[in-house]
Scaffold this active site. Structure first.
Site, PDB file in Angstrom:
ATOM      1  N   ALA A 342       0.826  -1.211   0.000  1.00 29.27           N
ATOM      2  CA  ALA A 342       0.000   0.000   0.000  1.00 29.27           C
ATOM      3  C   ALA A 342       0.861   1.263   0.000  1.00 29.27           C
ATOM      4  O   ALA A 342       0.651   2.181  -0.807  1.00 29.27           O
ATOM      5  CB  ALA A 342      -0.929  -0.019   1.209  1.00 29.27           C
ATOM      6  N   ARG A 379      -6.601  -1.446  -1.245  1.00 24.75           N
ATOM      7  CA  ARG A 379      -5.729  -0.372  -0.777  1.00 24.75           C
ATOM      8  C   ARG A 379      -4.466  -0.209  -1.631  1.00 24.75           C
ATOM      9  O   ARG A 379      -3.792   0.807  -1.528  1.00 24.75           O
ATOM     10  CB  ARG A 379      -5.329  -0.602   0.683  1.00 24.75           C
ATOM     11  CG  ARG A 379      -4.513  -1.860   0.911  1.00 24.75           C
ATOM     12  CD  ARG A 379      -4.406  -2.215   2.390  1.00 24.75           C
ATOM     13  NE  ARG A 379      -3.566  -3.381   2.615  1.00 24.75           N
ATOM     14  CZ  ARG A 379      -3.946  -4.650   2.441  1.00 24.75           C
ATOM     15  NH1 ARG A 379      -5.177  -4.897   2.025  1.00 24.75           N
ATOM     16  NH2 ARG A 379      -3.117  -5.638   2.681  1.00 24.75           N
ATOM     17  N   LYS A 392       4.292  -8.144  -7.131  1.00 28.04           N
ATOM     18  CA  LYS A 392       3.877  -6.769  -6.836  1.00 28.04           C
ATOM     19  C   LYS A 392       4.788  -5.746  -7.500  1.00 28.04           C
ATOM     20  O   LYS A 392       4.314  -4.754  -8.081  1.00 28.04           O
ATOM     21  CB  LYS A 392       3.855  -6.545  -5.325  1.00 28.04           C
ATOM     22  CG  LYS A 392       2.705  -7.225  -4.608  1.00 28.04           C
ATOM     23  CD  LYS A 392       2.686  -6.852  -3.130  1.00 28.04           C
ATOM     24  CE  LYS A 392       1.471  -7.449  -2.431  1.00 28.04           C
ATOM     25  NZ  LYS A 392       1.416  -7.101  -0.997  1.00 28.04           N
ATOM     26  N   ASP A 440       6.815  -3.890   6.138  1.00 24.33           N
ATOM     27  CA  ASP A 440       5.786  -4.217   7.116  1.00 24.33           C
ATOM     28  C   ASP A 440       6.350  -4.960   8.328  1.00 24.33           C
ATOM     29  O   ASP A 440       5.598  -5.575   9.072  1.00 24.33           O
ATOM     30  CB  ASP A 440       4.676  -5.055   6.466  1.00 24.33           C
ATOM     31  CG  ASP A 440       5.216  -6.363   5.865  1.00 24.33           C
ATOM     32  OD1 ASP A 440       6.431  -6.612   5.973  1.00 24.33           O
ATOM     33  OD2 ASP A 440       4.410  -7.113   5.284  1.00 24.33           O
ATOM     34  N   CYS A 496      -3.896  -7.730  16.843  1.00 26.45           N
ATOM     35  CA  CYS A 496      -3.569  -8.504  15.644  1.00 26.45           C
ATOM     36  C   CYS A 496      -2.694  -9.702  15.997  1.00 26.45           C
ATOM     37  O   CYS A 496      -2.850 -10.789  15.431  1.00 26.45           O
ATOM     38  CB  CYS A 496      -2.884  -7.619  14.612  1.00 26.45           C
ATOM     39  SG  CYS A 496      -1.394  -6.801  15.204  1.00 26.45           S
TER      40      CYS A 496
END
Length: 575
Positions: A342, A379, A392, A440, A496
């Protein structure tokens, strides 16, 4: 929006056309951008008259703003959008109403929040109570007033859970808000800027309607003309700010548009979903710190009109603010983007639109070993359904070249780390001007930080968590590095982690407790409350947000109808 802009013309029947077009489309929310002040006033009056909502946004150079009017008594189901807080109780003083968390754990509540209790021993009547409005005493204590004053003494234990209770906000109509603005502050170091920029935007719209154009870049004459159009009674505005605003007014920066567009889109979602509190009502943004100073050869104060003249180029709007020497330097830049998720998509889109690596010698390298999944599409906007299953980095590179064919880009599909240093070696980093992280996980961030420190490269670090985000600019010899500071360990277990990857003993214990509560305790408690007092249960339910109402009713339905055991064997099977 095309309809709105066309209707904002100067024909004799423009108001009739506006009313007919907007009403025929049954618009629930009207979003205005790049619209004159007269059209804004006319359309905002229409939305008020027809009980619609309006959102207005505009951006010029390094300045922008957002305004919203969602009417009177706009319902907000969830004021913050945060996860519901839940924690253990150490003590409840029924006399003073003070509640203390176990081990003085941070409760994360705010004044006006509502809570309810369970598993409390003593204080008969507090378990399962209707939501109680609280006031915060400190980080580990809050007060419930005299709610428990008539109950027996507290004995021990208990859990407290935040309850989201709908609230409402009221907005002033646009025309009245122009004269009596209420500001959200963008930068508290420039507290007075909001009112000053509000006046400057009014003067800018008056300038454009009077002269049929925006103030020209670096034109001192237009600065004087703009200053003469400031509203009467405006507070004194520094000449430097007026000059920067006028010089920047003809500019158009993709980065500023991305910021204000992102915020405006979130406000639009609030208008439609009633989720999270909307702005009230003006947010004026400025990014004057982006203007180069006397520490660089691109000193913005030394630009001449000739440095910013349009060349019939897609970069005219950017050169109007920073000048063509700056823009030509961007053409030659060589950057490495780590990650194409994103944030990576946003970074790559902005760099390509800015003209980074769009000239001789320029190059953007981007790497991401992940493949595109359907869940990414909401997103990661550079990808389409046809890209699912593809790399990606490769799909992102292909997407940006579709809207700027000049960008020079190289897509890789390798993980950055010790095991790939034969790929990302000294020669690789030695030819770069900077690195932008879109990662991330912390380990990869720290690794890239070490590499940038070693090779003395600027690093743009960023990350998101839900509706929150952070950025950090790391520059050699000027700032600390990413790894120089470490956040203190959290006492709480992130939701999470708890739900998706419980990897420590305390995680699994808490996970098991949450599962037991979810499957065995909560449905039975809710069903018993419904059977014991249906009217009281419905009254309690009506005070909750829509999402919570659906969740509770589903649990009751499952317990009493769908999953209700009809025999002893069914009970054993259910357990």
């Amino acid at each position: 929006m095309d309809t709105s802009n066309n209707a904002g013309g100067t024909g004799g029947n423009s108001d009739e056309v506006l009313d007919k077009n907007l009403y025929s489309l049954q618009m629930f929310l009207v979003v205005l951008t790049d619209t004159s002040r007269s059209a804004q006033l006319r359309i905002a009056a229409w939305t008020r008259a027809h009980n619609r909502r309006i959102l207005i946004a505009d951006a010029r150079g390094v300045f922008s703003y957002i305004f919203n009017d969602f009417g009177n008594d706009f319902r907000v189901d969830d004021a913050t959008g945060e996860q519901v807080r839940e924690f253990f109780i150490e003590h409840i003083d029924r006399t003073t109403g003070e509640v203390t968390t176990l081990e003085n754990l941070y409760h994360g509540l705010e004044d006006g929040d509502h809570v309810t209790f369970s598993e409390v021993k003593g204080l008969d009547g507090i378990n399962g109570c209707d939501p109680i409005k609280i006031t915060v005493t400190n980080a580990s204590k809050f007060n419930i007033g005299d709610f428990a004053s008539s109950f027996p003494d507290y004995i021990e234990g208990g859990r407290c859970k935040q309850v989201k209770v709908p609230t409402s906000v009221s907005h002033l109509p646009f025309e009245k808000s122009l004269k009596e603005p209420e500001f959200c502050i963008w930068d508290f170091a420039k507290f007075e800027h909001a009112a000053q920029l509000h006046s400057l935007w009014t003067a800018l719209y008056a300038f454009e309607e009077k002269h049929g154009r925006s103030p020209l870049p670096r034109s001192s004459d237009d600065v004087i003309l703009l200053k003469s159009l400031l509203p009467e009674g405006s507070e004194e505005i520094p000449d430097k700010l007026i000059e920067m605003f006028s010089f920047s007014a003809a500019g158009n920066l993709v980065t500023v548009s991305s910021v204000v567009g992102g915020i405006a889109a979130q406000e639009a979602m609030k208008a439609v979903t009633h989720h999270m509190t909307p702005l009230k009502q003006w947010l004026h943004l400025d990014h004057v710190e982006a203007l180069p100073g006397d520490w660089t050869t691109f000193d913005n104060a030394k630009l001449l009109e000739s440095d910013c003249q349009p060349r019939q180029s897609r970069y005219d709007g950017q050169a109007a603010v920073f000048g063509w020497p700056y823009q030509e330097c961007l053409f030659r830049q060589r950057w490495f983007i780590v990650g194409a998720g994103a944030i990576g998509c946003e970074l790559l889109k902005n760099l390509a639109m800015m003209g980074v690596a769009c000239g001789e010698g320029g190059l953007i390298k981007i790497t991401d070993m992940d493949q595109i999944e359907i869940s990414n599409l909401n997103r990661q906007f550079l990808f389409r359904r046809r890209d699912v299953g593809g790399k990606k980095s490769e799909c992102a590179a292909r997407a940006v070249t579709a809207f700027n064919s000049d960008v020079r880009i190289e897509a890789l599909a390798e993980r950055v780390g010790i095991e790939t240093e034969h790929i990302f070696n000294d020669d690789f980093f030695g030819e770069l001007n900077g690195v932008a992280n879109a990662l991330d996980n912390v380990d990869a961030r720290r690794y890239m930080d070490r590499r940038c420190v070693y090779f003395r490269l600027p690093l743009l670090e960023s990350g998101t968590m839900g509706t929150k985000g952070n950025t950090q600019v790391v520059y050699p010899y000027l700032t600390e590095s990413y790894s120089s500071s470490v956040d203190p360990p959290e006492k709480e277990i992130p939701v999470c982690t708890l739900k998706n990857f419980p990897n420590e003993i305390q995680h699994t214990i808490q996970w098991a407790r949450e599962q037991f509560e979810t499957f065995f305790a909560q449905p039975g408690e809710m069903a018993n409350k419904f059977l014991a007092d249906e009217r009281g249960f419905n009254d309690h339910l009506s005070k909750l947000a829509t999402g919570q109402q659906i969740e509770i009713l589903q649990k009751v339905k499952d317990a009493l109808i769908d999953g209700r055991p009809s025999s002893g064997e069914d009970c054993i099977h259910w357990a």
